[in-house]
Design a protein around this motif. Structure first.
Motif, PDB file in Angstrom:
ATOM      1  N   ARG A 221      18.077 -45.389  32.082  1.00  0.00           N
ATOM      2  CA  ARG A 221      17.035 -45.691  32.993  1.00  0.00           C
ATOM      3  C   ARG A 221      16.987 -45.140  34.393  1.00  0.00           C
ATOM      4  O   ARG A 221      15.878 -44.790  34.727  1.00  0.00           O
ATOM      5  CB  ARG A 221      16.706 -47.186  33.201  1.00  0.00           C
ATOM      6  CG  ARG A 221      17.515 -47.885  33.964  1.00  0.00           C
ATOM      7  CD  ARG A 221      17.521 -49.312  34.288  1.00  0.00           C
ATOM      8  NE  ARG A 221      18.689 -50.108  35.065  1.00  0.00           N
ATOM      9  CZ  ARG A 221      19.740 -50.442  34.364  1.00  0.00           C
ATOM     10  NH1 ARG A 221      19.943 -50.309  33.103  1.00  0.00           N
ATOM     11  NH2 ARG A 221      20.671 -50.980  35.429  1.00  0.00           N
ATOM     12  N   ASP A 222      18.121 -44.915  34.830  1.00  0.00           N
ATOM     13  CA  ASP A 222      18.130 -44.329  36.220  1.00  0.00           C
ATOM     14  C   ASP A 222      18.247 -42.656  36.215  1.00  0.00           C
ATOM     15  O   ASP A 222      18.153 -41.788  37.241  1.00  0.00           O
ATOM     16  CB  ASP A 222      19.390 -44.679  37.320  1.00  0.00           C
ATOM     17  CG  ASP A 222      19.018 -46.089  37.484  1.00  0.00           C
ATOM     18  OD1 ASP A 222      18.166 -46.669  37.638  1.00  0.00           O
ATOM     19  OD2 ASP A 222      20.122 -46.810  37.580  1.00  0.00           O
ATOM     20  N   LEU A 223      18.284 -42.191  35.161  1.00  0.00           N
ATOM     21  CA  LEU A 223      18.592 -40.447  34.999  1.00  0.00           C
ATOM     22  C   LEU A 223      17.004 -39.977  34.933  1.00  0.00           C
ATOM     23  O   LEU A 223      15.945 -40.344  34.628  1.00  0.00           O
ATOM     24  CB  LEU A 223      18.744 -40.366  33.418  1.00  0.00           C
ATOM     25  CG  LEU A 223      18.803 -39.191  33.119  1.00  0.00           C
ATOM     26  CD1 LEU A 223      20.250 -38.383  33.709  1.00  0.00           C
ATOM     27  CD2 LEU A 223      19.197 -38.652  31.632  1.00  0.00           C
ATOM     28  N   MET A 224      17.019 -39.002  35.991  1.00  0.00           N
ATOM     29  CA  MET A 224      15.815 -38.136  36.427  1.00  0.00           C
ATOM     30  C   MET A 224      15.889 -37.176  35.380  1.00  0.00           C
ATOM     31  O   MET A 224      16.937 -36.292  35.401  1.00  0.00           O
ATOM     32  CB  MET A 224      15.816 -37.869  37.874  1.00  0.00           C
ATOM     33  CG  MET A 224      14.491 -36.988  38.266  1.00  0.00           C
ATOM     34  SD  MET A 224      14.535 -37.020  39.855  1.00  0.00           S
ATOM     35  CE  MET A 224      13.813 -38.243  40.567  1.00  0.00           C
ATOM     36  N   ILE A 225      14.651 -36.765  34.826  1.00  0.00           N
ATOM     37  CA  ILE A 225      14.742 -35.851  33.790  1.00  0.00           C
ATOM     38  C   ILE A 225      13.515 -34.771  34.457  1.00  0.00           C
ATOM     39  O   ILE A 225      12.491 -35.215  34.667  1.00  0.00           O
ATOM     40  CB  ILE A 225      14.495 -35.963  32.477  1.00  0.00           C
ATOM     41  CG1 ILE A 225      15.388 -36.827  32.039  1.00  0.00           C
ATOM     42  CG2 ILE A 225      14.423 -34.842  31.489  1.00  0.00           C
ATOM     43  CD1 ILE A 225      15.303 -37.591  30.394  1.00  0.00           C
ATOM     44  N   MET A 226      13.861 -33.122  34.370  1.00  0.00           N
ATOM     45  CA  MET A 226      12.891 -32.398  34.974  1.00  0.00           C
ATOM     46  C   MET A 226      13.097 -31.294  34.119  1.00  0.00           C
ATOM     47  O   MET A 226      14.176 -30.830  33.586  1.00  0.00           O
ATOM     48  CB  MET A 226      13.603 -31.996  36.569  1.00  0.00           C
ATOM     49  CG  MET A 226      13.345 -32.943  37.374  1.00  0.00           C
ATOM     50  SD  MET A 226      13.752 -32.244  38.990  1.00  0.00           S
ATOM     51  CE  MET A 226      13.066 -33.487  40.131  1.00  0.00           C
ATOM     52  N   ARG A 227      11.937 -30.779  33.643  1.00  0.00           N
ATOM     53  CA  ARG A 227      11.639 -29.697  32.583  1.00  0.00           C
ATOM     54  C   ARG A 227      11.445 -28.219  33.343  1.00  0.00           C
ATOM     55  O   ARG A 227      10.376 -28.357  34.054  1.00  0.00           O
ATOM     56  CB  ARG A 227      10.872 -30.210  31.596  1.00  0.00           C
ATOM     57  CG  ARG A 227      10.611 -28.977  30.534  1.00  0.00           C
ATOM     58  CD  ARG A 227       9.854 -29.353  29.312  1.00  0.00           C
ATOM     59  NE  ARG A 227      10.316 -30.711  28.876  1.00  0.00           N
ATOM     60  CZ  ARG A 227       9.798 -31.263  28.105  1.00  0.00           C
ATOM     61  NH1 ARG A 227       8.473 -31.543  27.881  1.00  0.00           N
ATOM     62  NH2 ARG A 227      10.237 -32.367  27.190  1.00  0.00           N
TER      63      ARG A 227
END
Length: 127
Positions: free
Chosen positions: A70-76
């Protein structure tokens, strides 16, 4: 409060957490803010035409919805339009997944579409 600021900087909503719905487009300022805050981060180097990337997206979305991420920031990072970012990460091809915990790169994988392998990579971002 810090989570809200990071979410606003990176331009996505907090509904269910920063990674719950989908990846946010890569923005250098948001990435650096997340690193400075010690956040776990997944950078996806993605291309719309890439069949491997297309297989990775639903797996990443499924895992991102799990409580442990839930705290993982995902950037594409768009492989075609964000060449500076692709180069800065040292990515040689699309379908590259890179995980960070704060300022430290913790792992990377290229072309992986196995859910267990992607999960293991994401776990490295947790510290």
């Amino acid at each position: 409060m810090r989570r809200l600021v990071l979410a606003l900087i990176s331009g996505f909503a907090l509904a269910g957490g920063p990674a719950a719905a989908d990846s946010a487009p890569f923005q250098p300022q948001a990435f650096e803010a997340a690193r400075a805050a010690g956040k776990p981060i997944l950078v996806e180097v993605d291309a719309s035409w890439c069949p491997t990337c297309a297989k990775q997206r639903p797996i990443i979305a499924k895992l991102a919805a799990e409580p442990e991420f839930r705290d993982l920031m995902i950037m594409r990072v768009d492989f075609d339009s964000q060449k500076d970012a692709v180069q800065s990460f040292g990515a040689r091809m699309q379908s590259t997944l890179i995980v960070f915990n704060g300022k430290d790169e913790r792992g990377r994988a290229v072309g992986v579409t196995d859910e267990a392998e992607i999960r293991a990579l994401l776990m490295k971002a947790k510290g």
